[in-house]
Design a protein around this motif. Structure first.
Motif, PDB file in Angstrom:
ATOM      1  N   GLN A  97      34.225   5.896   3.846  1.00 54.57           N
ATOM      2  CA  GLN A  97      34.657   5.470   5.175  1.00 54.57           C
ATOM      3  C   GLN A  97      35.985   6.122   5.550  1.00 54.57           C
ATOM      4  O   GLN A  97      36.881   6.246   4.720  1.00 54.57           O
ATOM      5  N   ASP A 143      41.881   0.051   2.721  1.00 54.33           N
ATOM      6  CA  ASP A 143      42.410   0.787   3.874  1.00 54.33           C
ATOM      7  C   ASP A 143      43.602   1.642   3.452  1.00 54.33           C
ATOM      8  O   ASP A 143      44.416   1.230   2.613  1.00 54.33           O
ATOM      9  N   GLU A 144      43.731   2.818   4.053  1.00 56.33           N
ATOM     10  CA  GLU A 144      44.773   3.754   3.637  1.00 56.33           C
ATOM     11  C   GLU A 144      46.184   3.209   3.871  1.00 56.33           C
ATOM     12  O   GLU A 144      47.110   3.539   3.130  1.00 56.33           O
ATOM     13  N   THR A 145      46.354   2.354   4.884  1.00 62.37           N
ATOM     14  CA  THR A 145      47.669   1.760   5.109  1.00 62.37           C
ATOM     15  C   THR A 145      48.052   0.829   3.969  1.00 62.37           C
ATOM     16  O   THR A 145      49.207   0.799   3.525  1.00 62.37           O
ATOM     17  N   GLU A 146      47.091   0.062   3.469  1.00 60.53           N
ATOM     18  CA  GLU A 146      47.345  -0.804   2.321  1.00 60.53           C
ATOM     19  C   GLU A 146      47.638   0.029   1.084  1.00 60.53           C
ATOM     20  O   GLU A 146      48.486  -0.341   0.258  1.00 60.53           O
ATOM     21  N   SER A 179      37.278   1.176  -1.242  1.00 60.99           N
ATOM     22  CA  SER A 179      37.166   0.796   0.172  1.00 60.99           C
ATOM     23  C   SER A 179      38.475   0.324   0.778  1.00 60.99           C
ATOM     24  O   SER A 179      38.529  -0.010   1.967  1.00 60.99           O
ATOM     25  N   ARG A 217      39.665   6.702   6.850  1.00 60.26           N
ATOM     26  CA  ARG A 217      40.883   5.923   6.675  1.00 60.26           C
ATOM     27  C   ARG A 217      40.783   4.924   5.517  1.00 60.26           C
ATOM     28  O   ARG A 217      41.429   3.876   5.523  1.00 60.26           O
ATOM     29  N   SER A 218      39.968   5.239   4.535  1.00 56.82           N
ATOM     30  CA  SER A 218      39.865   4.412   3.334  1.00 56.82           C
ATOM     31  C   SER A 218      40.420   5.184   2.150  1.00 56.82           C
ATOM     32  O   SER A 218      40.727   6.383   2.241  1.00 56.82           O
TER      33      SER A 218
END
Length: 452
Positions: free
Chosen positions: A135, A219-222, A217, A137-138
């Motif tokens: 996915q 999120d890239e921000t996390e 999975s 941005r993952s």
């Protein structure tokens, strides 16, 4: 190189290259580009108008075009790729890391993507399919598969001999990942530990079994927040069964942090964070017109509210002079709160457990600022117009609008986040609408009640 010196150097390069292009000295330009790092070449391309950019790209060595494409923003990259043949795109992406390959291919139109994939060899086609299976941005989209794995039951001497036979390590390697026979991640052996302990020690005795891994999975921000919190250089990525799939390195996280910062900044102005500074006029105008149209609608809504008080404005023209003060103060106060709350959400500081505290805090700040500035504006207007009732009216309106601005600035991004709408993109429009309507209604409504 300090940032100021780097900017000066880039400016000098751009001036030198532009002058050479205008003089037809293409061989000189090719020589300059050959001696320039791909990241600097990308910066030159992004800093050039379209005509110059097209000429520069044609002079970039095909062997490094893939490296340059990795460094370009999406909008600029799309403009360059649109003029390339599928075979050339396939050749340029041949040596890309998996995450960069996926990012480039995702940015292609479907028809171009199909042609590019068809031009790839079997190995690159499989890499492309795998990279695109995660996915966007993952963690999977950020991941590279260039991990170095070892077993827990071997000695450090065995590991060292294995590394010598391997000959090199992937860029950004600070840990060797320890896996079991099923390729499940069980820990990490830092290179510093490997190099500073006796060679007869076992990996099992020295490895870090508490080393965190990242779900595929996430999120890239996390992911970026984890890197920031733990000061990681790299981290292992695993699937739902804890199988090691790859790793994420700090260079990719720097890109995520920069993109998130640009997104927050530009979205508040209604701009795309990947927008090309030198994009064609019509293209840029079309993108900005959507935002301007939304703002026009909100302005018309505020004007519609003001139209209910036309008779009051006819009777007391002084109200028209003062009418812009209250909404303006509310807009500034609300923007301050909105910006801080959006920042808190982006950094992960604001969550379900502390939202009520944030709302209460901003309500108190709004009340305190409202009291302070309403008393000040009341005194100014009362002495200016020698009308203490008018001063009291604008003071009441100022207090109510600053109170509303504090509540709206804190609650709007939280509500939008819950509705899965980007607060940075839509928050300022909603906030401006609220502060304009509340300010106008409070001021003109109160004036109508008490002064007419």
């Amino acid at each position: 190189m300090p940032e100021a010196l780097e900017q000066d150097y880039t400016l000098q390069q751009l001036q030198q290259v532009t002058l050479a292009l205008n003089s037809g000295q293409f061989v000189q330009v090719r020589r300059v580009l050959a001696e320039t790092a791909p990241c600097d070449t990308a910066l030159l391309l992004e800093s050039s108008p379209h005509k110059v950019r097209t000429q520069l790209w044609q002079l970039v060595d095909p062997d490094i075009q893939g490296d340059v494409l990795e460094e370009l923003s999406e909008d600029v990259r799309l403009g360059i790729i649109a003029k390339m043949e599928p075979e050339l795109i396939a050749a340029a992406t041949e040596d890309m890391d998996d995450d960069d390959l996926g990012e480039v291919l995702r940015s292609l139109p479907d028809t171009v993507y199909q042609d590019v994939v068809s031009s790839m060899d079997t190995q690159d086609r499989e890499r492309a399919t795998q990279a695109l299976s995660y996915q966007e941005r993952s963690a999977g989209a950020l991941m590279n598969s260039d991990t170095v794995t070892i077993r827990a039951d071997v000695s450090l001497d065995v590991v060292l001999r294995y590394l010598r036979l391997r000959g090199n390590l992937p860029d950004g390697t600070d840990d060797l990942y320890v896996v079991d026979k099923d390729n499940c991640f069980i820990g990490a052996l830092p290179l510093s530990t490997l190099l500073t302990n006796p060679p007869d020690h076992l990996v099992h005795d020295l490895m870090d079994e508490d080393k965190e891994s990242i779900p595929i999975s996430m999120d890239e921000t996390e992911v970026a927040q984890l890197f920031e919190r733990h000061n990681w250089i790299s981290a292992a990525v695993v699937d739902d069964n804890n199988h090691l799939l790859g790793r994420i390195t700090i260079d990719d996280i720097v890109d995520v942090i920069r993109e998130d910062a640009e997104h927050s900044l530009l979205s508040m102005a209604g701009l795309d964070d990947e927008e090309d500074t030198f994009a064609p006029v019509l293209k840029s105008s079309r993108r900005r017109s959507i935002w301007l149209g939304i703002n026009l609608l909100t302005a018309l809504l505020a004007a519609f509210v003001a139209s209910f008080f036309e008779n009051t404005l006819d009777i007391l023209p002084v109200l028209a002079v003062l009418n812009g003060i209250v909404p303006s103060m509310g807009g500034v106060a609300g923007s301050q709160t909105l910006t801080l709350v959006i920042r808190g959400i982006a950094l992960g500081h604001i969550n379900q457990t502390n939202q009520r505290f944030i709302l209460g805090k901003e309500l108190a700040i709004g009340a305190l600022n409202g009291l302070l500035w309403s008393l000040l504006i009341a005194g100014v207007v009362a002495l200016w117009k020698w009308d203490f009732t008018l001063g009291a009216v604008i003071a009441f309106a100022m207090f109510m609008n600053l109170l509303a601005a504090g509540i709206a600035g804190a609650s709007i991004p939280l509500i939008l986040k819950r509705m899965k709408i980007d607060p940075a993109l839509a928050g300022s429009v909603v906030l401006t609408t609220v502060t304009d309507i509340v300010g106008i209604f409070a001021f003109l409504g109160t004036a109508t009640w008490f002064l007419t």
